[in-house]
Design a protein around this motif. Structure first.
Motif, PDB file in Angstrom:
ATOM      1  N   GLU A 173      12.840  -8.514  14.883  1.00  0.00           N
ATOM      2  CA  GLU A 173      11.818  -9.200  14.767  1.00  0.00           C
ATOM      3  C   GLU A 173      11.028  -9.504  13.291  1.00  0.00           C
ATOM      4  N   VAL A 174      11.080  -8.525  12.348  1.00  0.00           N
ATOM      5  CA  VAL A 174      10.705  -8.543  11.060  1.00  0.00           C
ATOM      6  C   VAL A 174      11.777  -8.931  10.092  1.00  0.00           C
ATOM      7  N   ALA A 175      12.920  -9.359  10.365  1.00  0.00           N
ATOM      8  CA  ALA A 175      14.099  -9.206   9.355  1.00  0.00           C
ATOM      9  C   ALA A 175      13.771  -9.874   8.034  1.00  0.00           C
ATOM     10  N   LEU A 176      12.655 -10.731   7.728  1.00  0.00           N
ATOM     11  CA  LEU A 176      12.338 -11.462   6.681  1.00  0.00           C
ATOM     12  C   LEU A 176      12.143 -10.405   5.530  1.00  0.00           C
ATOM     13  N   ILE A 177      11.374  -9.419   6.018  1.00  0.00           N
ATOM     14  CA  ILE A 177      10.942  -8.614   5.182  1.00  0.00           C
ATOM     15  C   ILE A 177      11.814  -7.637   4.353  1.00  0.00           C
ATOM     16  N   LYS A 178      13.204  -7.526   4.800  1.00  0.00           N
ATOM     17  CA  LYS A 178      14.300  -6.792   4.212  1.00  0.00           C
ATOM     18  C   LYS A 178      14.261  -6.641   2.671  1.00  0.00           C
ATOM     19  N   ASP A 179      14.219  -5.577   2.370  1.00  0.00           N
ATOM     20  CA  ASP A 179      14.329  -5.227   0.775  1.00  0.00           C
ATOM     21  C   ASP A 179      13.154  -5.565   0.094  1.00  0.00           C
ATOM     22  N   HIS A 180      12.050  -6.181   0.676  1.00  0.00           N
ATOM     23  CA  HIS A 180      10.872  -6.616   0.041  1.00  0.00           C
ATOM     24  C   HIS A 180       9.816  -5.413  -0.434  1.00  0.00           C
ATOM     25  N   PHE A 181       9.233  -5.413  -1.428  1.00  0.00           N
ATOM     26  CA  PHE A 181       8.347  -4.252  -1.610  1.00  0.00           C
ATOM     27  C   PHE A 181       6.915  -4.611  -1.190  1.00  0.00           C
ATOM     28  N   CYS A 182       6.373  -3.364  -0.612  1.00  0.00           N
ATOM     29  CA  CYS A 182       4.891  -3.570  -0.166  1.00  0.00           C
ATOM     30  C   CYS A 182       4.048  -2.271  -1.007  1.00  0.00           C
ATOM     31  N   PHE A 183       2.949  -2.691  -1.341  1.00  0.00           N
ATOM     32  CA  PHE A 183       2.292  -1.953  -2.125  1.00  0.00           C
ATOM     33  C   PHE A 183       0.620  -1.679  -1.569  1.00  0.00           C
ATOM     34  N   TYR A 184       0.190  -0.675  -1.627  1.00  0.00           N
ATOM     35  CA  TYR A 184      -1.362  -0.467  -0.933  1.00  0.00           C
ATOM     36  C   TYR A 184      -2.139  -1.370  -1.768  1.00  0.00           C
ATOM     37  N   GLU A 185      -2.205  -1.418  -2.965  1.00  0.00           N
ATOM     38  CA  GLU A 185      -3.220  -2.377  -3.552  1.00  0.00           C
ATOM     39  C   GLU A 185      -2.665  -3.487  -4.395  1.00  0.00           C
ATOM     40  N   VAL A 186      -3.064  -4.584  -3.427  1.00  0.00           N
ATOM     41  CA  VAL A 186      -2.447  -6.172  -4.119  1.00  0.00           C
ATOM     42  C   VAL A 186      -3.718  -6.831  -4.239  1.00  0.00           C
ATOM     43  N   GLU A 187      -3.804  -7.464  -5.513  1.00  0.00           N
ATOM     44  CA  GLU A 187      -4.797  -8.508  -5.607  1.00  0.00           C
ATOM     45  C   GLU A 187      -4.623  -9.648  -5.517  1.00  0.00           C
ATOM     46  N   GLU A 188      -5.294 -10.739  -5.019  1.00  0.00           N
ATOM     47  CA  GLU A 188      -5.000 -12.367  -5.237  1.00  0.00           C
ATOM     48  C   GLU A 188      -5.311 -12.510  -6.337  1.00  0.00           C
ATOM     49  N   VAL A 189      -4.601 -13.305  -7.259  1.00  0.00           N
ATOM     50  CA  VAL A 189      -5.007 -14.093  -8.608  1.00  0.00           C
ATOM     51  C   VAL A 189      -5.565 -15.358  -8.216  1.00  0.00           C
ATOM     52  N   PRO A 190      -7.181 -15.392  -8.923  1.00  0.00           N
ATOM     53  CA  PRO A 190      -7.610 -16.814  -8.694  1.00  0.00           C
ATOM     54  C   PRO A 190      -6.955 -17.881  -9.341  1.00  0.00           C
TER      55      PRO A 190
END
Length: 110
Positions: free
Chosen positions: A91-108
């Motif tokens: 159901e979430v196959a798209l996230i395979k091998d992608h990295f997730c971080f606790y702190e992510v900021e959106e760049v304006p």
């Protein structure tokens, strides 16, 4: 999935950045946005957009009944702050091998 629990994954287009200790660890304009009931939106970044040379595998693993088994990495002075799903549930196959971080900021956008 259990009643009332939902996960969606969609392709994002926002510019996001992860910095640690004054150094950019990851930067992407193509994050995957994972929305899960009861949790904040998580950005999963393609490995090509992550400074994997700064990551140290930690040996920590956790299991989520909805996403699968996550493997963790550490940054200098920050243990287990990065995770990925090498074999996610279908159901979430798209996230395979992608990295997730606790702190992510959106760049304006400028």
């Amino acid at each position: 999935m259990t009643q009332g629990h939902r996960i969606t994954v969609e392709q994002g287009t926002r510019h996001v950045r992860v910095a640690h200790g004054g150094q950019v660890v990851a930067e992407s304009r193509r994050p995957l946005l994972l929305r899960e009931t009861g949790y904040p939106v998580r950005y999963y970044l393609p490995p090509e957009d992550v400074r994997t040379d700064l990551l140290t595998p930690s040996g920590t693993q956790t299991y989520c009944p909805f996403k699968g088994t996550a493997s963790y990495w550490s940054l200098p002075d920050a243990a287990d702050t990065v995770w990925a799903y090498p074999e996610p549930k279908p159901e979430v196959a798209l996230i395979k091998d992608h990295f997730c971080f606790y702190e992510v900021e959106e760049v304006p956008e400028t």
